[in-house]
Design an enzyme around this catalytic site. Sequence first.
Site, PDB file in Angstrom:
ATOM      1  N   ASP A  30       0.878  -1.174   0.000  1.00  0.00           N
ATOM      2  CA  ASP A  30       0.000   0.000   0.000  1.00  0.00           C
ATOM      3  C   ASP A  30       0.911   1.218   0.000  1.00  0.00           C
ATOM      4  O   ASP A  30       1.316   1.704   1.045  1.00  0.00           O
ATOM      5  CB  ASP A  30      -0.906   0.006   1.228  1.00  0.00           C
ATOM      6  CG  ASP A  30      -1.882   1.177   1.216  1.00  0.00           C
ATOM      7  OD1 ASP A  30      -1.899   1.924   0.221  1.00  0.00           O
ATOM      8  OD2 ASP A  30      -2.615   1.341   2.197  1.00  0.00           O
TER       9      ASP A  30
ATOM     10  N   TRP B  55       5.238  -4.367   8.070  1.00  0.00           N
ATOM     11  CA  TRP B  55       4.061  -5.223   8.105  1.00  0.00           C
ATOM     12  C   TRP B  55       4.366  -6.408   7.209  1.00  0.00           C
ATOM     13  O   TRP B  55       5.251  -6.346   6.361  1.00  0.00           O
ATOM     14  CB  TRP B  55       2.782  -4.492   7.696  1.00  0.00           C
ATOM     15  CG  TRP B  55       2.608  -4.175   6.249  1.00  0.00           C
ATOM     16  CD1 TRP B  55       1.932  -4.912   5.315  1.00  0.00           C
ATOM     17  CD2 TRP B  55       3.102  -3.021   5.554  1.00  0.00           C
ATOM     18  NE1 TRP B  55       1.975  -4.293   4.091  1.00  0.00           N
ATOM     19  CE2 TRP B  55       2.684  -3.127   4.208  1.00  0.00           C
ATOM     20  CE3 TRP B  55       3.847  -1.920   5.923  1.00  0.00           C
ATOM     21  CZ2 TRP B  55       2.997  -2.183   3.254  1.00  0.00           C
ATOM     22  CZ3 TRP B  55       4.155  -0.976   4.969  1.00  0.00           C
ATOM     23  CH2 TRP B  55       3.730  -1.105   3.659  1.00  0.00           C
TER      24      TRP B  55
ATOM     25  N   ASP C 160       8.831   0.600   4.861  1.00  0.00           N
ATOM     26  CA  ASP C 160       8.775   1.918   4.244  1.00  0.00           C
ATOM     27  C   ASP C 160      10.149   2.562   4.237  1.00  0.00           C
ATOM     28  O   ASP C 160      10.933   2.390   5.171  1.00  0.00           O
ATOM     29  CB  ASP C 160       7.790   2.820   4.994  1.00  0.00           C
ATOM     30  CG  ASP C 160       6.344   2.406   4.786  1.00  0.00           C
ATOM     31  OD1 ASP C 160       6.069   1.670   3.822  1.00  0.00           O
ATOM     32  OD2 ASP C 160       5.490   2.826   5.581  1.00  0.00           O
TER      33      ASP C 160
ATOM     34  N   TRP D  64       4.731   3.589   8.350  1.00  0.00           N
ATOM     35  CA  TRP D  64       5.636   3.013   9.336  1.00  0.00           C
ATOM     36  C   TRP D  64       6.863   3.885   9.596  1.00  0.00           C
ATOM     37  O   TRP D  64       7.830   3.417  10.189  1.00  0.00           O
ATOM     38  CB  TRP D  64       6.054   1.617   8.895  1.00  0.00           C
ATOM     39  CG  TRP D  64       4.905   0.676   8.947  1.00  0.00           C
ATOM     40  CD1 TRP D  64       4.094   0.331   7.919  1.00  0.00           C
ATOM     41  CD2 TRP D  64       4.408  -0.011  10.092  1.00  0.00           C
ATOM     42  NE1 TRP D  64       3.128  -0.545   8.356  1.00  0.00           N
ATOM     43  CE2 TRP D  64       3.306  -0.765   9.687  1.00  0.00           C
ATOM     44  CE3 TRP D  64       4.795  -0.063  11.434  1.00  0.00           C
ATOM     45  CZ2 TRP D  64       2.585  -1.564  10.556  1.00  0.00           C
ATOM     46  CZ3 TRP D  64       4.080  -0.859  12.296  1.00  0.00           C
ATOM     47  CH2 TRP D  64       2.991  -1.607  11.856  1.00  0.00           C
TER      48      TRP D  64
ATOM     49  N   TYR E 241       7.014   9.708   4.493  1.00  0.00           N
ATOM     50  CA  TYR E 241       6.993   8.480   3.689  1.00  0.00           C
ATOM     51  C   TYR E 241       7.433   8.775   2.260  1.00  0.00           C
ATOM     52  O   TYR E 241       7.048   9.778   1.667  1.00  0.00           O
ATOM     53  CB  TYR E 241       5.579   7.887   3.684  1.00  0.00           C
ATOM     54  CG  TYR E 241       5.410   6.790   2.671  1.00  0.00           C
ATOM     55  CD1 TYR E 241       5.886   5.516   2.932  1.00  0.00           C
ATOM     56  CD2 TYR E 241       4.807   7.039   1.444  1.00  0.00           C
ATOM     57  CE1 TYR E 241       5.761   4.509   2.001  1.00  0.00           C
ATOM     58  CE2 TYR E 241       4.674   6.036   0.511  1.00  0.00           C
ATOM     59  CZ  TYR E 241       5.149   4.771   0.785  1.00  0.00           C
ATOM     60  OH  TYR E 241       5.033   3.777  -0.150  1.00  0.00           O
TER      61      TYR E 241
END
Length: 188
Positions: free
Chosen positions: A89, A114, A133, A165, A176
């Site tokens: 994502d 994740w 990330d 994250w 990010y």
Amino acid sequence: MLGNFRFDDMVEKLSRRVAGQTSRRSVIGKLGTAMLGIGLVPLLPVDRRGRVSRANAADAPAGTDPRAKWVPQDNDIQACDYWRHCSIDGNICDCSGGSLTNCPPGTKLATASWVASCYNPTDGQSYLIAYRDCCGYNVSGRCPCLNTEGELPVYRPEFANDIIWCFGAEDDAMTYHCTISPIVGKAS
């Protein structure tokens, strides 16, 4: 108003009864035990294997699951349907000067990740992918993907891909940029 007095009287009687039957030491001991127990909760084991992908994603019956139409491929790393991107994502780092396993120059790797279990159509195996990330620059905007294979709600953060994250990083690295997807191992 009369109802409020009855409630107050009832609470007062209950409070006095509890106070008469317990000591301060026992209350403090029970509070200490509860606080210690709460403090130990993060140390409990978490199932991080992910949810194993369907044995063969291409044979999934259409219409049974909104994700069933997603068929992984093993040719184009920068495409959203590349098999390692089953639960990504964000933006693929390979499009921004990085790779599947390395952040682009100048960005910093987030400390948390994740996980998901993705099916590789070439060898017919499912692999555990740890999405991490890369932080420090503005969003790359290149190769954006929103795949949800094996994703769980945010209250299961180790399987939630909606979280950025980059938290906990240095102040200049909280932004990010993109996401890498290294293989951790085979899913069992």
